[in-house]
Design a protein around this motif. Structure first.
Motif, mmCIF file in Angstrom:
data_model
loop_
_atom_site.group_PDB
_atom_site.id
_atom_site.type_symbol
_atom_site.label_atom_id
_atom_site.label_comp_id
_atom_site.label_asym_id
_atom_site.label_seq_id
_atom_site.Cartn_x
_atom_site.Cartn_y
_atom_site.Cartn_z
ATOM 1 N N PRO A 263 0.899 -0.976 -0.039
ATOM 2 C CA PRO A 263 0.005 -0.007 -0.103
ATOM 3 C C PRO A 263 0.867 1.439 -0.040
ATOM 4 O O PRO A 263 2.172 1.133 0.322
ATOM 5 C CB PRO A 263 -0.897 -0.109 1.182
ATOM 6 N N GLN B 15 -5.395 -4.350 6.857
ATOM 7 C CA GLN B 15 -5.115 -3.737 5.755
ATOM 8 C C GLN B 15 -3.798 -4.271 5.038
ATOM 9 O O GLN B 15 -3.799 -5.033 4.062
ATOM 10 C CB GLN B 15 -5.110 -2.129 5.661
ATOM 11 N N HIS C 128 -3.615 -1.936 -2.736
ATOM 12 C CA HIS C 128 -4.328 -1.773 -1.407
ATOM 13 C C HIS C 128 -5.638 -2.469 -1.684
ATOM 14 O O HIS C 128 -6.192 -2.761 -2.698
ATOM 15 C CB HIS C 128 -4.999 -0.177 -1.684
ATOM 16 N N ALA D 174 -8.815 4.426 0.400
ATOM 17 C CA ALA D 174 -7.419 4.538 0.752
ATOM 18 C C ALA D 174 -7.375 6.232 1.280
ATOM 19 O O ALA D 174 -7.798 7.099 0.765
ATOM 20 C CB ALA D 174 -6.294 4.412 -0.444
#
Ligand code: PEP
Ligand code: MN
Length: 357
Positions: free
Chosen positions: A125, A133, A324, A330
């Protein structure tokens, strides 16, 4: 008779040319020596004041018939040639230069060779936002064969009101998720004071584009022995990029990886302009591994795969891409991060090209 005179004069002219060349070569050797001394002393190679004095002296002692302006012009050319020689010599002496070290630097991160001839994929990410996440991303990318996960915890954002990252907590989440899936970590550090504390969590320290010119930070990571990925500045020339890497290597940290991440141009259809020519240039001029960040350079998911292939075809040692689980929510770079399905398609596409061994 006249014919004979002409040939004698021509012979004299040829002899003078040879002598001039000999003298110019002698002068050039001295110029190189002066350049080396100046380099050691850390003083600039160009000294306009000294050039002015030399020109004035030459014009004052000009025996003719050349006009003063011609003498000036001729010697300015000679001075320029010396400068170019000194600059070329300087480049040869850079520690990052291919002339200084012929073989490629291979950065080893827990057994993964970066720059060793097999391209690598760095995915993860833009920012670490939560443990779930990063874990979701770690699981997906490791299943796809990725060994290196990126994730920003200290985010250098354009606006101070934007999400600044989770800091040390974010680094800990990144480490935990990475460890579970056998991944190594890359994360950006923006402040030399955070380096020590970050070390247990970060296998490769990222220096972001906005900090490529932060010389104190470059010196600080140069004093460490942890691998560093250095991103090209938003408007940095190759010269500046290579010298930023030299800042790190000159302090003893030889484990430096360069990343082309696009530069700012007038083009609006992409977030930045991916400078593909930077890849062969950096490979030619330096011995450091070169990666291409297809996320920040393009800012567009629809052209990331072809750009990654172009980068590999140009000789890149790997690709960096942002992934992501749900890019729409995000906290940074929402528009350009790939979701997991998109990443798998992207990686398959790049692999199918045969460029990803
Ligand atoms: C990043 O990779 O997280 C990043 C901020 O990129 P850049 O420094 O290239 O803008
Ligand atoms: Mn980003």
């Amino acid at each position: 008779m006249e014919q004979k005179e002409l040939s004698t004069l021509r012979e004299q002219m040829d002899a003078i040319n040879s002598k001039l060349l000999e003298l110019l070569s002698e002068r050039a050797k001295i110029a190189i020596e002066i350049g080396e001394i100046k380099e050691k002393q850390g003083v600039p190679r160009l000294d306009p004041e000294r050039e002015k004095i030399m020109l004035e002296r030459l014009v004052a002692s000009n025996p003719g018939p050349l006009p003063a302006a011609t003498v000036r012009q001729l010697f300015k050319q000679i001075f320029q040639a010396s400068m170019e020689l000194q600059t070329a010599e300087h480049k040869k002496h850079l520690l990052v230069s291919r002339k200084q070290q012929q073989e490629d630097t291979v950065v080893d991160v827990k057994g993964l060779a970066i720059g060793g001839g097999t391209p690598i994929m760095v995915a993860g990410p833009c920012s670490v936002e939560s443990y779930d996440q990063v874990r979701t991303v770690a699981k997906a990318i490791s299943a796809a064969g990725v060994k290196l996960m990126r994730g920003g915890a200290f985010k250098p954002r354009t606006s101070p009101y934007d999400f600044q990252g989770l800091g040390m907590d974010g680094l800990k989440m990144l480490r935990e998720a990475a460890d579970e899936f056998g991944l190594s970590t890359i994360s950006e550090i923006v402040d030399p004071r955070h380096l020590e504390a970050a070390l247990p969590y970060v296998d490769i320290i990222q220096i972001g584009a906005r900090n490529m010119h932060n010389f104190e930070l470059l010196k600080a990571v140069g004093d460490m022995r942890t691998p560093v990925v250095l991103k090209r500045g938003l408007a940095a020339t190759m010269e500046e990029f290579v010298h930023a890497a030299e800042y790190i290597v000159s302090r003893g940290n030889t484990q430096v990886i360069l990343i082309e991440r696009g530069i700012r141009t007038y083009e609006k259809w992409t977030r930045n302009t991916l400078d593909i020519s930077a890849v062969p240039l950096l490979k030619q001029e330096t011995h450091l591994p070169v990666l291409v960040d297809v996320t920040h350079s393009t800012g567009r998911k629809d052209i990331m795969a072809p750009c990654a292939k172009a980068a590999l075809a140009a000789g890149a040692d790997g690709i960096m891409v942002e992934v992501h689980p749900n890019p729409a929510v995000a906290l940074s770079d929402a528009a350009q991060q790939l979701n997991i399905e998109e990443f798998n398609r992207f990686f398959d596409d790049v692999k199918k090209s045969g460029l990803f061994k």
